[in-house]
Design a protein around this motif. Structure first.
Motif, PDB file in Angstrom:
ATOM      1  N   PRO A 101       0.742  -1.387  -0.030  1.00  0.00           N
ATOM      2  CA  PRO A 101      -0.021  -0.330  -0.014  1.00  0.00           C
ATOM      3  C   PRO A 101       0.732   1.266  -0.115  1.00  0.00           C
ATOM      4  CG  PRO A 101      -0.915  -1.714   1.470  1.00  0.00           C
ATOM      5  CD  PRO A 101       0.328  -2.177   0.965  1.00  0.00           C
ATOM      6  N   ILE A 102       1.878   1.410   0.680  1.00  0.00           N
ATOM      7  CA  ILE A 102       2.789   2.447   0.526  1.00  0.00           C
ATOM      8  C   ILE A 102       3.070   2.903  -0.855  1.00  0.00           C
ATOM      9  CG2 ILE A 102       5.190   3.634   1.641  1.00  0.00           C
ATOM     10  CD1 ILE A 102       2.670   3.308   3.665  1.00  0.00           C
ATOM     11  N   GLU A 103       3.636   1.895  -1.509  1.00  0.00           N
ATOM     12  CA  GLU A 103       4.102   1.962  -2.787  1.00  0.00           C
ATOM     13  C   GLU A 103       3.116   2.487  -3.726  1.00  0.00           C
ATOM     14  OE1 GLU A 103       7.805  -0.838  -3.557  1.00  0.00           O
ATOM     15  OE2 GLU A 103       6.038  -2.079  -3.190  1.00  0.00           O
ATOM     16  N   TYR A 104       1.797   1.843  -3.467  1.00  0.00           N
ATOM     17  CA  TYR A 104       0.757   2.468  -4.152  1.00  0.00           C
ATOM     18  C   TYR A 104       0.507   3.835  -4.027  1.00  0.00           C
ATOM     19  CZ  TYR A 104      -0.607  -2.212  -6.091  1.00  0.00           C
ATOM     20  OH  TYR A 104      -0.869  -3.512  -6.674  1.00  0.00           O
ATOM     21  N   MET A 105       0.438   4.251  -2.678  1.00  0.00           N
ATOM     22  CA  MET A 105       0.226   5.790  -2.140  1.00  0.00           C
ATOM     23  C   MET A 105       1.055   6.567  -2.851  1.00  0.00           C
ATOM     24  SD  MET A 105      -1.574   5.493   1.559  1.00  0.00           S
ATOM     25  CE  MET A 105       0.023   4.568   2.394  1.00  0.00           C
ATOM     26  N   THR A 106       2.579   6.059  -2.776  1.00  0.00           N
ATOM     27  CA  THR A 106       3.590   6.896  -3.348  1.00  0.00           C
ATOM     28  C   THR A 106       3.369   7.340  -4.853  1.00  0.00           C
ATOM     29  OG1 THR A 106       5.012   6.100  -1.549  1.00  0.00           O
ATOM     30  CG2 THR A 106       6.030   7.314  -3.638  1.00  0.00           C
ATOM     31  N   MET A 107       3.179   6.388  -5.453  1.00  0.00           N
ATOM     32  CA  MET A 107       2.776   6.250  -7.037  1.00  0.00           C
ATOM     33  C   MET A 107       1.734   7.097  -7.426  1.00  0.00           C
ATOM     34  SD  MET A 107       4.216   2.741  -8.492  1.00  0.00           S
ATOM     35  CE  MET A 107       3.280   1.702  -7.505  1.00  0.00           C
ATOM     36  N   ALA A 108       0.590   7.076  -6.537  1.00  0.00           N
ATOM     37  CA  ALA A 108      -0.517   7.603  -6.975  1.00  0.00           C
ATOM     38  C   ALA A 108      -0.454   9.213  -6.626  1.00  0.00           C
ATOM     39  CB  ALA A 108      -1.898   7.076  -6.078  1.00  0.00           C
ATOM     40  N   ALA A 109       0.230   9.510  -5.390  1.00  0.00           N
ATOM     41  CA  ALA A 109       0.344  10.912  -5.163  1.00  0.00           C
ATOM     42  C   ALA A 109       1.304  11.668  -6.016  1.00  0.00           C
ATOM     43  CB  ALA A 109       0.993  10.960  -3.818  1.00  0.00           C
ATOM     44  N   SER A 110       2.331  11.050  -6.380  1.00  0.00           N
ATOM     45  CA  SER A 110       3.347  11.491  -7.359  1.00  0.00           C
ATOM     46  C   SER A 110       2.751  11.774  -8.675  1.00  0.00           C
ATOM     47  CB  SER A 110       4.421  10.754  -7.629  1.00  0.00           C
ATOM     48  OG  SER A 110       5.040  10.434  -6.216  1.00  0.00           O
ATOM     49  N   SER A 111       1.999  10.839  -9.318  1.00  0.00           N
ATOM     50  CA  SER A 111       1.258  11.093 -10.468  1.00  0.00           C
ATOM     51  C   SER A 111       0.239  11.991 -10.467  1.00  0.00           C
ATOM     52  CB  SER A 111       0.876   9.735 -10.983  1.00  0.00           C
ATOM     53  OG  SER A 111      -0.310   9.440 -10.151  1.00  0.00           O
ATOM     54  N   LYS A 112      -0.477  12.165  -9.374  1.00  0.00           N
ATOM     55  CA  LYS A 112      -1.664  13.355  -9.128  1.00  0.00           C
ATOM     56  C   LYS A 112      -1.081  14.774  -9.158  1.00  0.00           C
ATOM     57  CE  LYS A 112      -5.884  14.139  -8.804  1.00  0.00           C
ATOM     58  NZ  LYS A 112      -7.027  13.999  -9.829  1.00  0.00           N
ATOM     59  N   VAL A 113      -0.097  14.831  -8.281  1.00  0.00           N
ATOM     60  CA  VAL A 113       0.805  16.246  -8.093  1.00  0.00           C
ATOM     61  C   VAL A 113       1.010  16.494  -9.597  1.00  0.00           C
ATOM     62  CG1 VAL A 113       2.390  17.581  -7.174  1.00  0.00           C
ATOM     63  CG2 VAL A 113       1.343  16.040  -5.820  1.00  0.00           C
ATOM     64  N   VAL A 148      -3.681  19.732  -1.008  1.00  0.00           N
ATOM     65  CA  VAL A 148      -4.012  18.824   0.322  1.00  0.00           C
ATOM     66  C   VAL A 148      -5.054  18.152  -0.133  1.00  0.00           C
ATOM     67  CG1 VAL A 148      -4.780  19.513   2.589  1.00  0.00           C
ATOM     68  CG2 VAL A 148      -3.412  21.156   1.470  1.00  0.00           C
ATOM     69  N   ARG A 149      -6.053  18.237  -0.844  1.00  0.00           N
ATOM     70  CA  ARG A 149      -7.171  17.414  -0.963  1.00  0.00           C
ATOM     71  C   ARG A 149      -6.699  16.039  -1.789  1.00  0.00           C
ATOM     72  NH1 ARG A 149     -10.158  16.023  -5.107  1.00  0.00           N
ATOM     73  NH2 ARG A 149     -12.284  14.988  -4.506  1.00  0.00           N
ATOM     74  N   VAL A 150      -5.849  16.370  -2.784  1.00  0.00           N
ATOM     75  CA  VAL A 150      -5.707  15.450  -3.767  1.00  0.00           C
ATOM     76  C   VAL A 150      -4.918  14.247  -3.354  1.00  0.00           C
ATOM     77  CG1 VAL A 150      -6.394  16.772  -5.717  1.00  0.00           C
ATOM     78  CG2 VAL A 150      -3.777  16.848  -5.282  1.00  0.00           C
ATOM     79  N   LEU A 151      -3.938  14.568  -2.409  1.00  0.00           N
ATOM     80  CA  LEU A 151      -2.954  13.854  -1.979  1.00  0.00           C
ATOM     81  C   LEU A 151      -3.398  12.828  -1.280  1.00  0.00           C
ATOM     82  CD1 LEU A 151       0.175  15.904  -0.887  1.00  0.00           C
ATOM     83  CD2 LEU A 151      -0.154  14.554  -3.087  1.00  0.00           C
ATOM     84  N   PRO A 152      -4.328  13.043  -0.014  1.00  0.00           N
ATOM     85  CA  PRO A 152      -4.891  11.830   0.599  1.00  0.00           C
ATOM     86  C   PRO A 152      -6.172  11.492  -0.150  1.00  0.00           C
ATOM     87  CG  PRO A 152      -5.845  14.060   1.444  1.00  0.00           C
ATOM     88  CD  PRO A 152      -4.345  14.359   0.687  1.00  0.00           C
ATOM     89  N   GLY A 153      -6.631  12.322  -0.957  1.00  0.00           N
ATOM     90  CA  GLY A 153      -7.953  11.647  -1.895  1.00  0.00           C
ATOM     91  C   GLY A 153      -7.413  10.540  -2.831  1.00  0.00           C
ATOM     92  N   THR A 154      -6.193  11.000  -3.492  1.00  0.00           N
ATOM     93  CA  THR A 154      -5.789   9.993  -4.718  1.00  0.00           C
ATOM     94  C   THR A 154      -5.151   8.695  -3.872  1.00  0.00           C
ATOM     95  OG1 THR A 154      -5.072  11.801  -6.047  1.00  0.00           O
ATOM     96  CG2 THR A 154      -4.078   9.904  -6.587  1.00  0.00           C
ATOM     97  N   CYS A 155      -4.448   8.919  -2.883  1.00  0.00           N
ATOM     98  CA  CYS A 155      -4.187   7.876  -2.332  1.00  0.00           C
ATOM     99  C   CYS A 155      -5.130   6.839  -1.884  1.00  0.00           C
ATOM    100  CB  CYS A 155      -3.199   8.011  -0.979  1.00  0.00           C
ATOM    101  SG  CYS A 155      -1.636   9.162  -1.370  1.00  0.00           S
ATOM    102  N   ILE A 156      -6.273   7.802  -1.117  1.00  0.00           N
ATOM    103  CA  ILE A 156      -7.438   6.576  -0.725  1.00  0.00           C
ATOM    104  C   ILE A 156      -7.956   5.809  -1.853  1.00  0.00           C
ATOM    105  CG2 ILE A 156      -9.535   6.783   0.265  1.00  0.00           C
ATOM    106  CD1 ILE A 156      -8.739   9.139   1.924  1.00  0.00           C
ATOM    107  N   THR A 157      -8.328   6.486  -2.976  1.00  0.00           N
ATOM    108  CA  THR A 157      -8.978   6.166  -4.042  1.00  0.00           C
ATOM    109  C   THR A 157      -8.075   5.082  -4.702  1.00  0.00           C
ATOM    110  OG1 THR A 157      -9.958   8.372  -4.831  1.00  0.00           O
ATOM    111  CG2 THR A 157      -9.673   6.792  -6.434  1.00  0.00           C
ATOM    112  N   PHE A 158      -6.708   5.317  -5.081  1.00  0.00           N
ATOM    113  CA  PHE A 158      -5.945   4.165  -5.748  1.00  0.00           C
ATOM    114  C   PHE A 158      -5.930   2.881  -4.747  1.00  0.00           C
ATOM    115  CE2 PHE A 158      -5.429   7.263  -8.722  1.00  0.00           C
ATOM    116  CZ  PHE A 158      -5.296   6.647 -10.012  1.00  0.00           C
ATOM    117  N   VAL A 159      -5.672   3.124  -3.538  1.00  0.00           N
ATOM    118  CA  VAL A 159      -5.429   1.962  -2.469  1.00  0.00           C
ATOM    119  C   VAL A 159      -6.694   1.099  -2.409  1.00  0.00           C
ATOM    120  CG1 VAL A 159      -4.942   1.319  -0.224  1.00  0.00           C
ATOM    121  CG2 VAL A 159      -3.443   2.913  -1.369  1.00  0.00           C
ATOM    122  N   VAL A 160      -7.838   1.919  -2.494  1.00  0.00           N
ATOM    123  CA  VAL A 160      -9.080   1.134  -2.189  1.00  0.00           C
ATOM    124  C   VAL A 160      -9.440   0.437  -3.488  1.00  0.00           C
ATOM    125  CG1 VAL A 160     -11.532   1.320  -1.887  1.00  0.00           C
ATOM    126  CG2 VAL A 160      -9.858   2.649  -0.509  1.00  0.00           C
TER     127      VAL A 160
END
Length: 302
Positions: free
Chosen positions: A211-223, A276-288
């Motif tokens: 999950p940590i790697e998924y969150m990192t990739m999701a946040a980086s691509s979203k920003v 601020v929103r998209v970082l946790p939002g994207t992490c939540i979305t892609f991990v789920v």
């Protein structure tokens, strides 16, 4: 190429349901930040260079709570939830369908697509999704930018859709569609970056993404995608927030107005809470989404 095992009868349906579940969790969690971001985007006042994005965000947040209570932070939740569920569900359905088509055309499984093919698949899926979901986003934007006590406030999703259709016709429901279609580039860039990073990690022998790697990739691509394409969101919000058939500015006139009165920084209003929103939002979305996708594949019934 053989068809992958599926939980709901077809892999694309599995991805659609996973996307809907991810959108539900993300929207319910981050609604207040989305509302603050939208109100900042709709703000046409000229700000001084000393104004800070996060400072203005806090003032908007505090104002909503003082005037409408905590309940005010969840105004427009129904169209926001409906829009996100429909958008993510349709997006992942079409995205996976298009990837499978491209894979069959190449004679390979779709995980081996090139970055350009990921970009094209994401763009096509985004355009189809935008055409379907735009009316929901118009209602959401107008509910986000008005309080419940306002004279022209919508009581809910269906009241908003009926009111817009009655007073502005079909065109009113599709305000902001053109910049929204330009915004397809946002999802295209994000998914191209995300899929490329995921493929790079999966190509490493013995790799099992956590999950940590998924969150990192999701946040980086979203920003990356957000910074590149954010101005279209401001323009779209302003277009959608224009009420009445005779008072609307065209896309070009509105863009020029923003630049002349608010400078280039006007196109980045609301960027602070959006990041601020998209970082946790994207992490939540892609991990789920990844969790549900793997669950459906591991428990396939077809």
């Amino acid at each position: 190429m053989t068809t992958k095992p599926s939980y709901f009868g077809h892999p694309s349906f599995d991805h659609a349901v996973a996307g809907m579940g991810a959108a539900t969790v993300s929207t319910l969690t981050l609604q207040p930040l989305d509302l603050v971001k939208t109100r900042l985007q709709a703000d046409e006042s000229v700000k001084t260079p000393k104004s800070r994005l996060l400072g203005r965000s806090w003032r908007v947040f505090r104002s909503v709570v003082q005037e409408e209570g905590l309940r005010g932070l969840y105004r427009g939740l129904t169209p926001n939830l409906a829009g996100n569920i429909a958008s993510w569900g349709l997006y992942f359905f079409w995205y996976d369908t298009i990837k499978q088509y491209q894979g069959r055309h190449n004679g390979t499984a779709h995980p081996h697509l090139s970055a350009t093919q990921y970009l094209v698949a994401a763009a096509e899926a985004g355009a189809l999704t935008q055409l379907c979901a735009n009316p929901l986003w118009v209602v959401k934007t107008r509910m986000f930018t008005t309080s419940r006590s306002a004279q022209d406030a919508y009581r809910g999703l269906w009241h908003g859709l009926r009111s817009i259709y009655r007073t502005e016709g079909i065109r009113g429901l599709y305000k902001g569609l053109v910049p929204g279609l330009f915004g397809v580039s946002h999802g295209s860039l994000q998914f191209m970056a995300y899929e490329s990073m995921k493929r790079w990690r999966n190509d490493t022998p013995g790799t099992n993404l956590n999950p940590i790697e998924y969150m990192t990739m999701a946040a980086s691509s979203k920003v990356f995608a957000t910074v590149c394409t954010y101005p279209y969101q401001v323009v779209r919000t302003r277009l959608q927030n224009q009420r009445g058939p005779g008072s609307a500015l065209s896309l070009v006139d509105l863009t020029v107005k923003i630049y002349q009165h608010e400078s280039f920084l006007g196109f980045y209003k609301g960027l602070g809470p959006n990041i601020v929103r998209v970082l946790p939002g994207t992490c939540i979305t892609f991990v789920v989404y990844e969790f549900l996708s793997h669950y459906f594949q591991d428990h396939a019934r077809f």
